[in-house]
Design an enzyme around this catalytic site. Sequence first.
Site, PDB file in Angstrom:
ATOM      1  N   PRO A 140       0.780  -1.243   0.000  1.00 28.32           N
ATOM      2  CA  PRO A 140       0.000   0.000   0.000  1.00 28.32           C
ATOM      3  C   PRO A 140       0.811   1.293   0.000  1.00 28.32           C
ATOM      4  O   PRO A 140       0.240   2.372  -0.086  1.00 28.32           O
ATOM      5  CB  PRO A 140      -0.784  -0.095   1.306  1.00 28.32           C
ATOM      6  CG  PRO A 140       0.042  -0.949   2.197  1.00 28.32           C
ATOM      7  CD  PRO A 140       0.799  -1.894   1.328  1.00 28.32           C
ATOM      8  N   CYS A 141       2.131   1.174   0.085  1.00 28.26           N
ATOM      9  CA  CYS A 141       2.940   2.396   0.138  1.00 28.26           C
ATOM     10  C   CYS A 141       2.728   3.178  -1.158  1.00 28.26           C
ATOM     11  O   CYS A 141       2.858   2.628  -2.232  1.00 28.26           O
ATOM     12  CB  CYS A 141       4.401   1.989   0.274  1.00 28.26           C
ATOM     13  SG  CYS A 141       5.413   3.268   1.009  1.00 28.26           S
ATOM     14  N   GLY A 142       2.371   4.422  -1.087  1.00 26.05           N
ATOM     15  CA  GLY A 142       2.161   5.203  -2.306  1.00 26.05           C
ATOM     16  C   GLY A 142       0.705   5.324  -2.706  1.00 26.05           C
ATOM     17  O   GLY A 142       0.359   6.181  -3.513  1.00 26.05           O
ATOM     18  N   CYS A 179       6.647   7.323   3.486  1.00 27.12           N
ATOM     19  CA  CYS A 179       7.755   6.367   3.648  1.00 27.12           C
ATOM     20  C   CYS A 179       9.064   6.917   3.115  1.00 27.12           C
ATOM     21  O   CYS A 179      10.045   6.190   2.996  1.00 27.12           O
ATOM     22  CB  CYS A 179       7.490   5.080   2.858  1.00 27.12           C
ATOM     23  SG  CYS A 179       5.930   4.308   3.194  1.00 27.12           S
TER      24      CYS A 179
END
Lengths: 228, 356
Positions: free
Chosen positions: A177-179, B137
């Site tokens: 799910p990053c992004g 991140c």
Amino acid sequence: MDILSWDGTLSSGDFRLAACAFMQKWKSVMSAFPPWSWVPCPKQPWGASASHDVEGYLSLENIILRSIEEEHDEISCPQKEETSCSEKEELIDIATLVQSNCSKVPYYDLHIIYSASYRVPVLFFRAYYSDGEPLGFNAIEKDLPAHSAKALLDSKWTFITQEEHPYLNRPWFKLHPCGTSEWMKLLFHVDVSVAKNGVTIELYLLSWLSVVGQVVGLRIPLEMLNQP
Amino acid sequence: MMEARKYVWEGAIPLQIHLHESEVTTLPPPLPALILAPRIGYLPLLVPHIKPHFSSTLPPGIDTVWFDYKGLPLKWYIPTGILFDLLCAEPERPWNLTVHFRGYPGNILIPCEGEDSVKWSFINSLKEAAYIINGNCKSVMNMSQPDQVELWRSVINAGNLEAYIRVSSKLKLGTVGDEYAADLYSSSLNSRQSIGDTDSTGQVKTGRVPIRLYVWSVNEDFDDLEDAPQIDSWDKISYINRPVEIHGEEGKCFTLLDAVKSLLPEYFPYKSLNNEESSREEDKDEEKVPSENLSEHVESCYSSDDAEVKLVRIQGIEPKLEIPFSWVVNNLVNPEHFLHLCVCLKLPQVKIPSDT
């Protein structure tokens, strides 16, 4: 919801609302597919009171995403036989999993699960043949559309990972799910009609799945994204 | 503050590792391997030290290593110390584990390809923590290759806390600040800021703290941990991966107990803190609570007893529940910046209606 200041994420309460809206829309426009269902999940397996707004996830199981004739794109929902999606799975040695017969078509289970960490939905999936034999990582890689397979090659550990399903205590595949929040924000900024109408929650999951679904070969026609 | 972190970093668990009997092909069977496992490490990382001990007796074939404790396959991506705290209510020393080199239970455990799998699981967790703390991140994704290598090495060779701090401080994952942490430990905060980067290590970004909560429950009280029921299936443990938002109330300290309760609102409905979900839930619950007159006739799970937190174990210790949560976070986190909490709950007694 103010589009301009929105960061692309969703609260868990909004996810629940979005899920309801999503299930409705899917039924009306993607009628060739079976419907999604909501699986409520009390956190405690020992069954404490569930009057607290129950968590859950969206589920669509036993579907075929790839067919031999691409033009016709028939999706069928086969009889639900006693597949290995139960607790009575036998032990298998992952190292020996090989797609031996190329006419075997895999069935997919798709779950859309909310991530409290990333505050976005996450796609979990698994695949198996009609005899119940699960597809391992290599077989899944071969089955994915070409663009996904390439992305997988480039970022093996960060794009699709094998992880434990948050509720089912079994290994599933997960789309990282990053992004997500960044491209969701972009998606809604770009679509002016959506920005004007401002009904972002209701369209969130559909828009999200129109992007994410392509990884596994699920295609949602663009007309579905327009307000009726 | 440095001292507490050092203790955590250097904590280790003595393991006695037995080869599974089905894989013993020689007589006499090999003695178990004795090894000291870092709490912050992971079981697959021990395999290079264990395998030589057993290699002469293994049957032919390819290795697919996994461990079990009393028959329960162990999840390799959970740090060793947490597995121990969770599965051994009464700590067992040495901890007796069984190693298998064949027959990986792929339907239960995610595949593990050795150190690489563990490393990527670690990095993905670190990314998740960064996202929770900073809202993105980027700091982890932009780590240089040498930094990544050094970070990972410092974790595997647990004991090299200085190297770890040097690299991880660049990630700007900060310490959690509130007046209680600052007042008590201001001197150590200053000394921490002098290590590595001097800017923003004390800053709180989103106010969210990465937590992994493992909950097991009991219906009856037990006085002795030895009497606690054995966990023989992962289905008996509720795993909750949800950040905690620290809510400071003026003059009131946000304690460890507050944090645990905020993660388990269905057990502590009246004590939920003010966040977007719980305020809605509190309204709902108020409607459902029977009035005093009705309570004796109505089976109610919201009886006068809340669930009781019997045990909170973190890094092998059981801190007082009134301790400021910020101290716990700043001192007891794992290297991937998650705080792992093992909690035992005693469930409330459900009152059965006394009328016919």
